[in-house]
Design a protein around this motif. Structure first.
Motif, mmCIF file in Angstrom:
data_model
loop_
_atom_site.group_PDB
_atom_site.id
_atom_site.type_symbol
_atom_site.label_atom_id
_atom_site.label_comp_id
_atom_site.label_asym_id
_atom_site.label_seq_id
_atom_site.Cartn_x
_atom_site.Cartn_y
_atom_site.Cartn_z
ATOM 1 N N ARG A 320 0.836 -1.097 -0.041
ATOM 2 C CA ARG A 320 -0.131 -0.128 -0.138
ATOM 3 C C ARG A 320 0.761 1.334 -0.006
ATOM 4 O O ARG A 320 0.408 2.280 -0.596
ATOM 5 C CB ARG A 320 -0.736 -0.122 1.214
ATOM 6 C CG ARG A 320 -2.190 -0.937 1.015
ATOM 7 C CD ARG A 320 -3.076 -0.796 2.144
ATOM 8 N NE ARG A 320 -2.452 -1.133 3.429
ATOM 9 C CZ ARG A 320 -2.313 -0.395 4.493
ATOM 10 N NH1 ARG A 320 -2.882 0.797 4.631
ATOM 11 N NH2 ARG A 320 -1.682 -0.857 5.595
ATOM 12 N N HIS A 321 1.840 1.280 0.951
ATOM 13 C CA HIS A 321 2.593 2.554 0.693
ATOM 14 C C HIS A 321 3.975 2.571 -0.041
ATOM 15 O O HIS A 321 4.264 3.811 -0.217
ATOM 16 C CB HIS A 321 3.156 2.536 2.530
ATOM 17 C CG HIS A 321 2.005 2.569 3.442
ATOM 18 N ND1 HIS A 321 1.151 3.615 3.289
ATOM 19 C CD2 HIS A 321 1.624 1.679 4.158
ATOM 20 C CE1 HIS A 321 0.105 3.558 4.603
ATOM 21 N NE2 HIS A 321 0.435 2.404 4.883
ATOM 22 N N LEU A 322 4.361 1.614 -0.536
ATOM 23 C CA LEU A 322 5.739 1.414 -1.422
ATOM 24 C C LEU A 322 5.176 1.286 -2.681
ATOM 25 O O LEU A 322 6.029 1.605 -3.716
ATOM 26 C CB LEU A 322 6.654 0.536 -0.690
ATOM 27 C CG LEU A 322 7.084 0.857 0.611
ATOM 28 C CD1 LEU A 322 8.271 -0.117 1.102
ATOM 29 C CD2 LEU A 322 7.857 2.172 0.708
ATOM 30 N N GLY A 323 4.250 0.692 -3.103
ATOM 31 C CA GLY A 323 3.676 0.455 -4.390
ATOM 32 C C GLY A 323 4.172 -1.113 -4.660
ATOM 33 O O GLY A 323 5.158 -1.653 -4.219
ATOM 34 N N PRO A 324 3.473 -1.770 -5.685
ATOM 35 C CA PRO A 324 3.813 -3.139 -6.246
ATOM 36 C C PRO A 324 4.979 -3.327 -6.997
ATOM 37 O O PRO A 324 5.776 -4.352 -6.757
ATOM 38 C CB PRO A 324 2.742 -3.560 -7.163
ATOM 39 C CG PRO A 324 1.878 -2.307 -7.499
ATOM 40 C CD PRO A 324 2.027 -1.190 -6.440
ATOM 41 N N ALA A 325 5.455 -2.247 -7.642
ATOM 42 C CA ALA A 325 7.025 -2.235 -8.128
ATOM 43 C C ALA A 325 8.028 -2.333 -7.325
ATOM 44 O O ALA A 325 8.985 -3.160 -7.429
ATOM 45 C CB ALA A 325 7.042 -0.983 -9.126
#
Length: 347
Positions: A320-325
């Motif tokens: 959620r906070h850093l992103g899937p990539a």
């Protein structure tokens, strides 16, 4: 026809008080109504069943003032007996009414008994009463957590009015819920986990314990991406459903198992043919025992166990906070190189 739902409901309504005494035995008559807690025969006063037809409607119609549920006496039979299929509800109604069964049905069939509360059978019935999550509040909840899964995930369902009891006050209510099946690796449902949701769509319901499990959990898990009986030479396991579902988002081809607690993680039964096991850790130490015990059991079975660690509190926080990539890049250094090439997106 005689056995139709409307005809059965009408016949039951002609003897509404007797139906209530049979299936809503925890209630009582008050004037022209039968008063009880809810359609599942809980003690209380929020549900009212009309005993005699009048200008407001026919006998047998009911409404639960607390949650707005309403229906007829067929619904009462279904919910109080824990039935799923209409044919079983109809058979039970005919039994009560002393009506003959339709000729096409087996005359030797018997009434389906109510499931024992908290049993695997109760879990299977609740799962069967639920619906696919596509387009529901459950899908919206998961999307709000960054979890976008394949529509083919069989383990996940949605129930618009799942029964909840406050263990402290005894208060009961129904709320929408995400339903996750707990299964053995061969696909047999042994339990489930319910996550009650805020009807407004604002995350989990405001409850002391919005997530509860039932059934036989030890050794089993919420499996995502594993076809019943299929081999899983490489897989991942962890405690929480959202933790494991977050890993599934960035590694959609990797089978994952959420054991629902540290103790259950320690006792997870690994599928035959497993050669490499990734165990998802949280940043805190609460699940350390489960990780150590599962790692030990894996080693004893000749399985290589490797621990995956998040950057933040857990992998859902990372997603959620850093992103899937960013999460995929973080995992790439923790996976065996051939697994990184196989399961992570190129990049």
């Amino acid at each position: 026809m005689t056995g139709s739902a409307s005809e059965l409901a009408r016949r039951l309504g002609e003897d509404a008080e007797a139906v209530c005494r049979e299936y809503l035995s925890n209630g009582h008559r008050s004037g022209n109504y039968w008063i009880v807690g809810d359609v599942r025969n809980t003690r209380g006063r929020s549900m009212h069943v009309r005993l005699n037809g009048n200008a407001k409607g026919p006998a047998g119609k009911w409404v639960d003032e607390q949650n707005g549920e309403h229906g007829d006496l067929l619904d009462v039979i279904r919910e109080s007996c824990g039935l799923i299929e209409f044919r079983d509800v109809a058979d039970e109604a005919r039994r009560f009414l002393a009506m003959p069964r339709p000729q096409a049905q087996d005359p030797g069939a018997q009434r389906q008994p109510a499931a024992i509360r908290g049993s695997p059978e109760a879990a299977r019935r609740l799962f069967g009463m639920s619906q696919p999550i596509a387009g529901t509040l459950a899908e919206r909840y998961l999307a709000g957590r960054g979890i976008l899964l394949s529509v083919h995930e069989r383990a996940l369902r949605f129930h618009p009015g799942c029964y909840y009891r406050d263990f402290v006050t005894g208060e009961t209510r129904t709320l929408p819920a995400l339903i996750a099946a707990v299964t053995s690796f061969d696909g047999q449902i042994t339990g489930l986990q319910r996550t009650w949701l805020d009807p407004s769509g604002q995350g989990k319901a405001q409850l002391a314990d919005p997530r509860r499990s039932l059934g036989h959990l030890l050794g089993n898990a919420i499996w995502l991406g594993l076809e019943p009986g299929a081999l899983a030479p490489v897989m991942a396991a962890g405690e929480g459903f959202e933790t494991m579902a977050s890993l599934k988002v960035v590694m959609p081809a990797l089978p994952v198992a959420a054991a629902t607690s540290a103790n259950h993680l320690a006792g997870l039964i690994l599928p035959p043919g497993c050669r490499r096991l990734y165990i998802a850790a949280d940043a805190d130490a609460a699940g350390r025992h489960g990780i150590e015990r599962l790692s030990q059991r894996a080693a004893e079975a000749g399985i290589l166990a490797l621990v995956l660690r998040p950057q933040l509190g857990d992998f859902n926080d990372d997603l959620r906070h850093l992103g899937p990539a960013h999460l995929a890049a973080w995992l790439s250094d923790q996976l065996v190189p051939e697994d990184a090439r196989r399961f992570l997106p190129p990049g």
